[in-house]
Design a protein around this motif. Structure first.
Motif, PDB file in Angstrom:
ATOM      1  N   UNK A 150     -44.451 -25.408 109.658  1.00 11.85           N
ATOM      2  CA  UNK A 150     -43.841 -26.185 110.744  1.00 11.85           C
ATOM      3  C   UNK A 150     -43.264 -25.253 111.798  1.00 11.85           C
ATOM      4  N   UNK A 151     -43.368 -25.685 113.024  1.00 15.86           N
ATOM      5  CA  UNK A 151     -42.768 -24.920 114.110  1.00 15.86           C
ATOM      6  C   UNK A 151     -41.286 -25.288 114.215  1.00 15.86           C
ATOM      7  N   UNK A 152     -40.543 -24.381 114.782  1.00 15.54           N
ATOM      8  CA  UNK A 152     -39.120 -24.656 114.987  1.00 15.54           C
ATOM      9  C   UNK A 152     -38.971 -25.810 115.976  1.00 15.54           C
ATOM     10  N   UNK A 153     -38.060 -26.718 115.658  1.00  7.70           N
ATOM     11  CA  UNK A 153     -37.863 -27.863 116.557  1.00  7.70           C
ATOM     12  C   UNK A 153     -37.048 -27.419 117.759  1.00  7.70           C
ATOM     13  N   UNK A 154     -37.387 -27.958 118.928  1.00 10.05           N
ATOM     14  CA  UNK A 154     -36.572 -27.602 120.095  1.00 10.05           C
ATOM     15  C   UNK A 154     -35.137 -28.084 119.888  1.00 10.05           C
ATOM     16  N   UNK A 155     -34.207 -27.245 120.261  1.00  9.35           N
ATOM     17  CA  UNK A 155     -32.792 -27.579 120.074  1.00  9.35           C
ATOM     18  C   UNK A 155     -32.150 -27.783 121.432  1.00  9.35           C
ATOM     19  N   UNK A 156     -30.943 -28.367 121.417  1.00 12.12           N
ATOM     20  CA  UNK A 156     -30.220 -28.486 122.686  1.00 12.12           C
ATOM     21  C   UNK A 156     -30.123 -27.108 123.340  1.00 12.12           C
ATOM     22  N   UNK A 157     -30.251 -27.083 124.631  1.00  8.20           N
ATOM     23  CA  UNK A 157     -30.304 -25.801 125.334  1.00  8.20           C
ATOM     24  C   UNK A 157     -29.034 -24.993 125.100  1.00  8.20           C
ATOM     25  N   UNK A 158     -29.229 -23.693 124.894  1.00  4.57           N
ATOM     26  CA  UNK A 158     -28.104 -22.770 124.738  1.00  4.57           C
ATOM     27  C   UNK A 158     -27.942 -22.053 126.077  1.00  4.57           C
ATOM     28  N   UNK A 159     -26.731 -21.759 126.424  1.00  7.68           N
ATOM     29  CA  UNK A 159     -26.451 -20.974 127.618  1.00  7.68           C
ATOM     30  C   UNK A 159     -27.287 -19.689 127.598  1.00  7.68           C
ATOM     31  N   UNK A 369     -28.796 -23.455 106.186  1.00  2.61           N
ATOM     32  CA  UNK A 369     -29.579 -24.107 105.130  1.00  2.61           C
ATOM     33  C   UNK A 369     -29.697 -25.608 105.370  1.00  2.61           C
ATOM     34  N   UNK A 370     -28.592 -26.328 105.603  1.00  2.00           N
ATOM     35  CA  UNK A 370     -28.735 -27.763 105.895  1.00  2.00           C
ATOM     36  C   UNK A 370     -29.578 -28.013 107.142  1.00  2.00           C
ATOM     37  N   UNK A 371     -29.428 -27.136 108.128  1.00  2.00           N
ATOM     38  CA  UNK A 371     -30.197 -27.322 109.357  1.00  2.00           C
ATOM     39  C   UNK A 371     -31.685 -27.204 109.076  1.00  2.00           C
ATOM     40  N   UNK A 372     -32.072 -26.213 108.276  1.00  2.00           N
ATOM     41  CA  UNK A 372     -33.488 -26.008 107.999  1.00  2.00           C
ATOM     42  C   UNK A 372     -34.059 -27.085 107.090  1.00  2.00           C
ATOM     43  N   UNK A 373     -33.206 -27.633 106.216  1.00  2.00           N
ATOM     44  CA  UNK A 373     -33.684 -28.692 105.329  1.00  2.00           C
ATOM     45  C   UNK A 373     -33.555 -30.055 105.987  1.00  2.00           C
ATOM     46  N   UNK A 374     -32.871 -30.081 107.110  1.00  2.00           N
ATOM     47  CA  UNK A 374     -32.625 -31.327 107.831  1.00  2.00           C
ATOM     48  C   UNK A 374     -31.921 -32.357 106.951  1.00  2.00           C
ATOM     49  N   UNK A 375     -30.907 -31.933 106.246  1.00  2.00           N
ATOM     50  CA  UNK A 375     -30.118 -32.830 105.407  1.00  2.00           C
ATOM     51  C   UNK A 375     -28.736 -32.202 105.259  1.00  2.00           C
ATOM     52  N   UNK A 376     -27.716 -33.027 105.021  1.00  2.00           N
ATOM     53  CA  UNK A 376     -26.375 -32.438 104.923  1.00  2.00           C
ATOM     54  C   UNK A 376     -26.237 -31.596 103.669  1.00  2.00           C
ATOM     55  N   UNK A 377     -25.252 -30.692 103.697  1.00  2.00           N
ATOM     56  CA  UNK A 377     -24.972 -29.871 102.524  1.00  2.00           C
ATOM     57  C   UNK A 377     -24.604 -30.807 101.373  1.00  2.00           C
ATOM     58  N   UNK A 440     -35.953 -31.929  98.426  1.00  2.00           N
ATOM     59  CA  UNK A 440     -36.558 -31.376  99.637  1.00  2.00           C
ATOM     60  C   UNK A 440     -37.411 -30.165  99.324  1.00  2.00           C
ATOM     61  N   UNK A 441     -37.735 -30.013  98.030  1.00  2.00           N
ATOM     62  CA  UNK A 441     -38.498 -28.823  97.632  1.00  2.00           C
ATOM     63  C   UNK A 441     -39.839 -28.759  98.338  1.00  2.00           C
ATOM     64  N   UNK A 442     -40.399 -29.962  98.665  1.00  2.00           N
ATOM     65  CA  UNK A 442     -41.700 -29.964  99.338  1.00  2.00           C
ATOM     66  C   UNK A 442     -41.633 -29.259 100.692  1.00  2.00           C
ATOM     67  N   UNK A 443     -40.428 -29.223 101.264  1.00  2.00           N
ATOM     68  CA  UNK A 443     -40.302 -28.569 102.573  1.00  2.00           C
ATOM     69  C   UNK A 443     -40.490 -27.061 102.470  1.00  2.00           C
ATOM     70  N   UNK A 444     -40.283 -26.550 101.274  1.00  2.00           N
ATOM     71  CA  UNK A 444     -40.423 -25.117 101.062  1.00  2.00           C
ATOM     72  C   UNK A 444     -41.822 -24.658 101.448  1.00  2.00           C
TER      73      UNK A 444
END
Lengths: 625, 338
Positions: A150-159, A369-377, A440-444
């Motif tokens: 998977x490609x990195x998802x676009x995030x809110x713009x950073x300064x 880690x939560x960000x990459x798994x897209x789920x809360x800690x 979320x192991x499938x995301x690995x």
């Protein structure tokens, strides 16, 4: 429990975790009473040795489990032959049926096989994707050698100004990684070929602190800070307090490492303590850099737009405060006469590792880690428990580097007890991270960052518990002063910290630059570094054990040097692989920052059209500008 | 909880906890240790040369591989006669304005411990050659060579200390290799590293985790023929660094034991004496230290070493017994009251 489960349900859900925790306490409680053990030979029943073996048998145990499942399948296929026999009997029976009975069977068969056509509910209109849900379709199928990630998802713009600062932190960190491990690699070669050069500036005693300090203060510290400049404002939902101070901080820290390296090579050092080899003016530069960053982070959190302080910032800011404290304590001379110096040294070198690198990195993982798994800690509370437990236990364990030395026995015992206490934050942290993975192991499979996280988590568990076990008195007898310690420090500083840094960098940089690293090379980096680390560690652990045994048996010292030769060779081979992986990483980073992207046809076409329109409208109405 | 939502309280609490623990496990113990320990009465302060040598020891980062501490465990016995205690380090103060205290206890033992090296290996000839290239004296050593501590001179003066390096370790040059001031200072420092005896009447701290020794009397039927320890291992620990594994010594530095008259002599008296008290009769070679006394060798160990030397490398002389050696040792003890 956080999700409103009852306690029994919680226990049954976490049986394994609790069991592991309980068994560790059961074993380690015996660990204190080791003094009475009569000695002389290798005793496998020592709890320390048992735990260490267990830690490294874990992967083997998993292998055995897999084998058991395979065997089960084999039995099933044997069972199948019984089924076949039964089927033959049944066929013979069917042959004997008369017409009427056959008709009944036929009818029953049709009834059972009735299926809907699966398109009863669809209309007759041609397909249309009115909401644009289908983004891409694969038009040709060809064999693939690399699974697409998977490609990195676009995030809110950073300064963009902050982006630039962060990339400089990561870039200089990577420079120190390559520099520091080139030195390390060369040191590894010197164990095998001690006369490879005879230049004073390149002699072992001078290069060793250059290696350790440049990967500590150069690579790991700068990489952590770079990632934190992204995380701290992000989870505070605000912008960084002062970018200029960030640049100053970067400058001071780099200046410190450059100067420290030159001084060490020239033979000017602080007098012996590990990680304390920089003389105070050099370390002062580092401290100034950290103070600037601490102020920056603290004020960013103070101006946060969220009510809570996210747990990442607990860890990050606490670690930044603590590293200033320990540097001051380590360099102020009032308590450093005689053994006072060694007591401070034990405290300092261990807090440097545990309260700076480990605490800080854990904070980053609670974000990435939560960000990459897209789920809360999994459990916020467990993270907080680990935070306080880490401070409570880690602070007191410094003296475990000087077991059996002339430092007071009571202080040594405190350190051993504290080392055992470290099981609490380590198990809490590991469980928290692994349970965040749960489901979320499938995301690995689809991610090029998650494998780095997973390796980091595994080494966090094994490496930290290895540290606990090494602190026991018996294991100290066996392993202290040997190459086992070197293996341990690489499992932790490399297996945990460096892998987490790479995980964070591969997760963050594409979000800043919009450019992906070459997938094949990320995979190459991962595997070469991991396998290299194994080639590095395992021989040193085996060799270190044999060395300790040889000493305990009272054999001539030179025997222990001779016996290490093959293990040192393997270490040099593993080290070369690790070093090569770093070159790949540096190239990947370059690609993530400077990759030339071919211009997008659609965007260009749009630009041209706008240009034409502009020309058309330019004359009649200049106001459209 | 609101407490944890206030950054000042939260980070203040964490910092206080950390500072409190730090005070308890690091600062207060360190201060109490430095206030409650004084150097032993018989401790000798470093000479000027040794102090300069220590600076070279620090600069070259020797501490990376050499410890300077005898732990209170049995396996550390070979590095010193007693476990190190706080008082041994009490006299070590801040190095200078730029540099911290250097107790140099170390955390790795890639090379041997050095806290008692001044007793174990007092020979400056050996140290100089070893520093020039460790492999010249210990072929399996992986220690770095320090050729920059030596200078080449065509015509060395009387004051100059020339080292005799075997040809294979010499760089192509015709001059003599002379030890620089730095090298001499470093050796002076190494020679000064000796464990200070405890004042009379002070109980010796004991070594823990004692190795179980088999009862020798039960193992062998004839009490005269008591089983001796492994002579080759003892030779390797105590003698080999100079006399080499092949017993041939090093030309111009350490004499050969192979075919040596003293080693092969029917009467072992002189042989035992040299092992115990050292030897300086032959100007062609360096001074031999009192290995036996320094390393506290027991008669069994001395006999084992002697038998190894008398029967290896083509040597063949009769074996001596521990009882025989013990007798000679007692005789020497009376002769020279130490």
């Amino acid at each position: 429990m956080t999700k409103g489960k009852t306690l029994p349900a919680f226990i049954s859900d976490h049986k394994l975790t609790l069991l592991v925790m309980a068994s560790f306490f059961a074993i380690t409680s015996e660990g204190f009473a080791q003094q009475a053990t009569e000695q002389g030979s290798f005793s496998i029943s020592e709890p320390g040795i048992m735990i260490m073996i267990l830690l490294f048998l874990l992967p083997l145990l998993i292998g055995i489990l897999i084998l058991v499942f395979k065997l089960k399948n084999l039995f099933r296929s044997i069972e199948k032959s019984d089924v076949k026999q039964e089927a033959r009997n049944f066929a013979a029976y069917l042959n004997e049926l008369d017409e009427e009975q056959l008709a009944l069977v036929q009818k029953r068969k049709e009834n059972l096989e009735y299926r809907t056509k699966a398109n009863e509910l669809s209309g007759t209109l041609p397909p249309e994707d009115a909401r644009g849900l289908v983004v891409a379709s694969i038009e040709h199928v060809s064999p693939q050698f690399i699974a697409p990630k998977r490609k990195a998802l676009p995030r809110p713009a950073i300064d963009p100004r902050l982006t630039k600062l962060i990339l400089w932190f990561i870039g200089t960190a990577t420079f120190w990684l390559v520099f520091g491990t080139t030195i390390g690699e060369y040191l590894g070669i010197k164990f095998v070929a001690p006369d490879v050069d005879q230049v004073s500036w390149l002699s072992f005693g001078r290069l060793r602190p250059i290696h350790t300090n440049s990967v500590f203060w150069g690579w790991s510290s700068l990489a952590m800070l770079g990632l934190a400049y992204y995380v701290v404002p992000m989870v505070s939902n605000t912008s960084i307090n002062n970018i200029k101070h960030g640049w100053l901080s970067l400058l001071f820290i780099n200046a410190s490492v450059v100067m420290g390296t030159i001084f060490l090579a020239a033979g000017i050092n602080n007098g012996g303590g590990e990680f304390r080899e920089y003389i105070w003016p050099v370390m002062l530069l580092f401290a100034i850099g950290i103070v600037l960053t601490l102020r920056n982070f603290f004020l960013t959190v103070a101006h946060r737009k969220t009510k809570e302080i996210y747990v990442s910032n607990w860890y990050v800011i606490a670690a930044t405060m603590f590293v200033i404290v320990i540097s001051i304590i380590a360099y102020v001379p009032y308590w450093q006469i005689g053994l006072g110096e060694s007591i401070i040294q034990g405290y300092y070198m261990h807090q440097g590792v545990g309260m700076w690198f480990m605490l800080f990195t854990l904070g980053l993982i609670y974000y990435f880690l939560p960000q990459q798994l897209n789920r809360p800690i999994y459990s916020y509370s467990l993270g907080i428990l680990a935070f306080w437990a880490q401070i409570l236990f880690y602070t007191v364990i410094g003296t475990h580097h000087f077991i059996f030395s002339s430092i007071p026995w009571s202080l040594q015992t405190t350190a051993i007890v504290g080392s055992v206490g470290m099981v609490i934050p380590v198990v809490a942290g590991t469980a928290n991270f692994l349970l965040t993975f749960r489901g979320g192991w499938n995301k690995l499979r689809d991610s090029y960052t998650l494998p780095f996280f997973l390796v980091g988590i595994i080494f966090y568990f094994t490496g930290s518990l290895q540290g606990t076990v090494e602190a026991f008195r018996y294991t100290n007898l066996l392993w202290h002063f040997t190459d086992f310690t070197v293996a341990h420090s690489h499992i932790t500083m490399y297996g945990i910290i460096s892998f987490f840094m790479w995980a964070g960098i591969y997760a963050m940089v594409p979000r800043l630059t919009g450019k992906e690293p070459p997938q094949l090379l990320v995979g190459a980096h991962f595997w070469i570094a991991l396998i290299g680390l194994m080639f590095y560690n395992i021989p040193l652990m085996i060799g270190g054990t044999l060395k300790g045994l040889s000493w305990m048996e009272g054999k001539p010292f030179i025997d222990s040097v001779v016996l290490m030769a093959p293990y040192w060779l393997w270490r040099a081979i593993g080290g070369s692989m690790m070093w090569f992986a770093h070159l790949i990483f540096a190239f990947n980073l370059y690609k993530m920052i400077a990759k030339k992207t071919s211009p997008d046809i659609k965007d260009l076409a749009l630009e041209y059209m706008e240009g034409e329109n502009h020309d058309k409208h330019a004359q009649p109405s200049p106001s459209t500008m | 909880m609101d407490f944890f939502n206030n950054h000042k309280y939260l980070f203040g609490a964490a910092l206080l906890l950390f500072l409190g623990l730090t005070l308890a496990v690091a600062i207060l113990p360190a201060i109490s240790n430095q206030n409650n320990n004084a150097p032993l009465p018989q401790a000798v302060a470093l000479s000027d040369e040794a102090a300069k040598g220590k600076m070279i020891y620090i600069a070259e980062g020797c501490v990376a591989c050499h410890t300077q501490q005898v732990r209170n465990v049995d396996m550390d016995k070979l590095w010193g006669s007693r476990p190190s205690i706080s008082a041994d380090y009490a006299d070590i103060k801040r190095t200078d304005f730029w540099r911290n205290t250097a107790t140099l206890m170390g955390t790795e033992r890639t090379g041997p411990d050095l806290i008692n090296i001044g007793n174990r290996q007092p020979s400056s000839d050996w140290h100089l050659l070893h520093l020039y290239n460790p492999r010249a004296v210990v072929s399996q050593s992986i220690m770095p060579a320090y050729p920059w501590l030596f200078v080449e001179k065509q015509n060395p003066g009387k004051e100059d200390i020339v080292i005799h390096v075997p040809d294979e370790f010499r760089k192509k040059s015709s001059g003599s290799l002379v030890a620089s001031q730095e090298a001499l200072h470093l050796v002076a420092y190494l020679q000064s590293l000796k464990q200070t005896p405890l004042p009379d009447g002070t109980p010796q701290p004991s070594f823990l985790y004692k190795a179980e020794k088999p009862d020798v009397k039960e193992m062998v039927g004839n009490p005269e023929e008591v089983a001796l320890p492994d002579g080759q291992a003892l030779y390797s620990s105590n003698c080999q660094a100079c006399h080499q594994p092949n017993g041939e010594g090093l030309k111009g530095a350490f004499p050969a034991l192979k075919e040596s008259k003293i080693v092969l002599d029917e009467n072992p008296e002189l042989f035992v004496k040299i092992i115990m008290q050292g030897y300086d009769a032959n100007p062609a070679f360096g001074v031999m230290p009192a290995v036996g006394i320094n390393n506290q060798l027991l008669p069994e160990a001395v006999a084992a070493i002697m038998n190894h030397e008398r029967t290896s490398w083509g040597n063949s002389a009769r074996k001596v017994t521990a009882a025989e050696v013990k007798k000679i040792m007692e005789l020497i003890g009376k002769e020279v009251p130490q």
